[in-house]
Design a protein around this motif. Structure first.
Motif, PDB file in Angstrom:
ATOM      1  N   ASP A 195       2.142  15.737 -39.083  1.00 52.82           N
ATOM      2  CA  ASP A 195       1.122  16.785 -38.971  1.00 52.82           C
ATOM      3  C   ASP A 195      -0.151  16.379 -39.706  1.00 52.82           C
ATOM      4  N   ALA A 196       0.017  15.758 -40.870  1.00 54.53           N
ATOM      5  CA  ALA A 196      -1.148  15.329 -41.646  1.00 54.53           C
ATOM      6  C   ALA A 196      -1.927  14.243 -40.906  1.00 54.53           C
ATOM      7  N   ILE A 197      -1.208  13.309 -40.264  1.00 57.00           N
ATOM      8  CA  ILE A 197      -1.875  12.241 -39.511  1.00 57.00           C
ATOM      9  C   ILE A 197      -2.638  12.820 -38.330  1.00 57.00           C
ATOM     10  N   ALA A 198      -2.015  13.769 -37.602  1.00 57.42           N
ATOM     11  CA  ALA A 198      -2.688  14.392 -36.458  1.00 57.42           C
ATOM     12  C   ALA A 198      -3.962  15.100 -36.909  1.00 57.42           C
ATOM     13  N   GLN A 199      -3.885  15.793 -38.024  1.00 57.90           N
ATOM     14  CA  GLN A 199      -5.065  16.477 -38.550  1.00 57.90           C
ATOM     15  C   GLN A 199      -6.134  15.480 -38.964  1.00 57.90           C
ATOM     16  N   ARG A 200      -5.696  14.378 -39.577  1.00 56.74           N
ATOM     17  CA  ARG A 200      -6.657  13.366 -40.041  1.00 56.74           C
ATOM     18  C   ARG A 200      -7.386  12.729 -38.849  1.00 56.74           C
ATOM     19  N   LEU A 201      -6.663  12.384 -37.792  1.00 57.65           N
ATOM     20  CA  LEU A 201      -7.285  11.783 -36.615  1.00 57.65           C
ATOM     21  C   LEU A 201      -8.234  12.771 -35.936  1.00 57.65           C
ATOM     22  N   ARG A 202      -7.842  14.024 -35.917  1.00 57.78           N
ATOM     23  CA  ARG A 202      -8.694  15.061 -35.333  1.00 57.78           C
ATOM     24  C   ARG A 202     -10.003  15.176 -36.110  1.00 57.78           C
ATOM     25  N   GLU A 203      -9.914  15.123 -37.416  1.00 58.13           N
ATOM     26  CA  GLU A 203     -11.117  15.202 -38.244  1.00 58.13           C
ATOM     27  C   GLU A 203     -12.003  13.979 -38.066  1.00 58.13           C
ATOM     28  N   GLU A 204     -11.385  12.817 -37.893  1.00 60.73           N
ATOM     29  CA  GLU A 204     -12.172  11.601 -37.692  1.00 60.73           C
ATOM     30  C   GLU A 204     -12.965  11.661 -36.384  1.00 60.73           C
ATOM     31  N   LYS A 205     -12.352  12.194 -35.328  1.00 62.43           N
ATOM     32  CA  LYS A 205     -13.065  12.336 -34.059  1.00 62.43           C
ATOM     33  C   LYS A 205     -14.242  13.299 -34.202  1.00 62.43           C
TER      34      LYS A 205
END
Length: 311
Positions: A195-205
């Protein structure tokens, strides 16, 4: 008297096993201690070390284990393993790693050797030696695919990649733990990391979109300010390309007075009109930039809505 002592030791072994029923290696060690006589004072220190470990007084356990193991007669694979565990619990990672290395060199065939290899990898992780930790834990997984600590080893390998912001390599390992070992305690932590990785990638986009939008805004603002300064300079000098173009569109008298040919005058008029059109276009650049900003914001919102719906 000896019979009473032996009875007391057996009771201590049973109590130790009851307190640590999830750690069979500790129980076996306690049973061995219970069967020994107390002729050697160093063995009394060893008993005190086990007692400190059972009481979760790990710094004292480390100190007592080292005192007891200074006598070679007290050294065994089980006592060394307990020393390694006490070192890890007391966060003495370098010492735990050194003890694990010594263990593997001197007791490679011990039943505890696979667990020591696993703990050696964890020690490296907590020391910040992520590359070495990946190698050690990967060796453990390769050599012990059926070990109960296998999912935990996968988790710590993934943690090494996660700590280095290498999410693309960490994510498949977390997914494997969740899919293949759903009942393992590490599955919950692995799911949290996903979940943390998905959130991190979303924020990077989103940050990438905002950065692109910001760069477009700055570029448009710079062009607008340049056009504004040029416009102010032309007014200060009393020069207006638009006015010159309008004045020169009459009967061509301007060209006649200056001695220019009609063709040359017409060419000069065209240049003047082009300059006026260019200035007007620059004046509207900032408005166009605002339109692009709104479009980029809409794209960012669309991306957020799309990913929110996919969850």
């Amino acid at each position: 008297m000896i019979k009473v002592k032996n009875t007391f030791k057996r009771l201590f072994a049973i109590a130790f096993c009851a307190a640590f029923f999830l750690r069979p290696f500790d129980c076996a060690t306690a049973a061995r201690i219970g069967s020994r006589s107390d002729d050697n004072p160093a063995r009394e220190v060893l008993g005190a070390a086990y007692n400190a470990y059972a009481s979760a007084d790990y710094p004292s356990a480390v100190m007592l284990f080292r005192r007891a193991l200074s006598d070679p007669q007290n050294e065994s694979d089980s006592s060394l393993y307990m020393l390694i565990m006490a070192g890890l619990y007391s966060k003495s990672y370098k010492a735990a790693y050194a003890d694990a290395t010594y263990f593997l060199q001197n007791y490679p065939d011990s039943e505890y050797a696979p667990l020591v290899k696993y703990q050696q990898g964890r020690s490296l992780f907590f020391m910040g030696e992520f590359d070495k930790a990946v190698l050690a834990l990967s060796d453990f997984c390769h050599q012990n695919p059926g070990n109960r600590m296998y999912p935990s080893a996968l988790f710590w390998i993934a943690e090494c990649f996660y700590a280095g912001y290498n999410f693309e390599q960490a994510r498949p390992l977390y997914e494997r733990i969740v899919d293949e070992f759903p009942k393992d305690p590490k599955a919950i932590e692995a799911k949290y990391r996903l979940d943390a990785i998905a959130q991190r990638l979303r924020e990077e986009k989103l940050l990438a979109l905002l950065q692109q939008t910001g760069e477009s805004y700055l570029s448009s603002k710079e062009n607008y300010e340049k056009a504004l300064r040029r416009y102010e300079l032309e007014n200060a000098m009393g020069v207006s390309p638009a006015q010159e173009a309008e004045e020169g569109q009459g009967d061509g008298s301007g060209a006649a007075e200056s001695g220019e040919t009609p063709a040359a005058a017409q060419s000069e008029k065209a240049k003047t009109v082009d300059l006026a059109a260019s200035k007007n276009a620059d004046d509207y650049t900032f408005i166009d930039a605002l339109a692009r900003l709104k479009k980029s914001a809409a794209e960012a919102q669309g991306l957020l809505d799309e990913e929110g719906g996919s969850k």
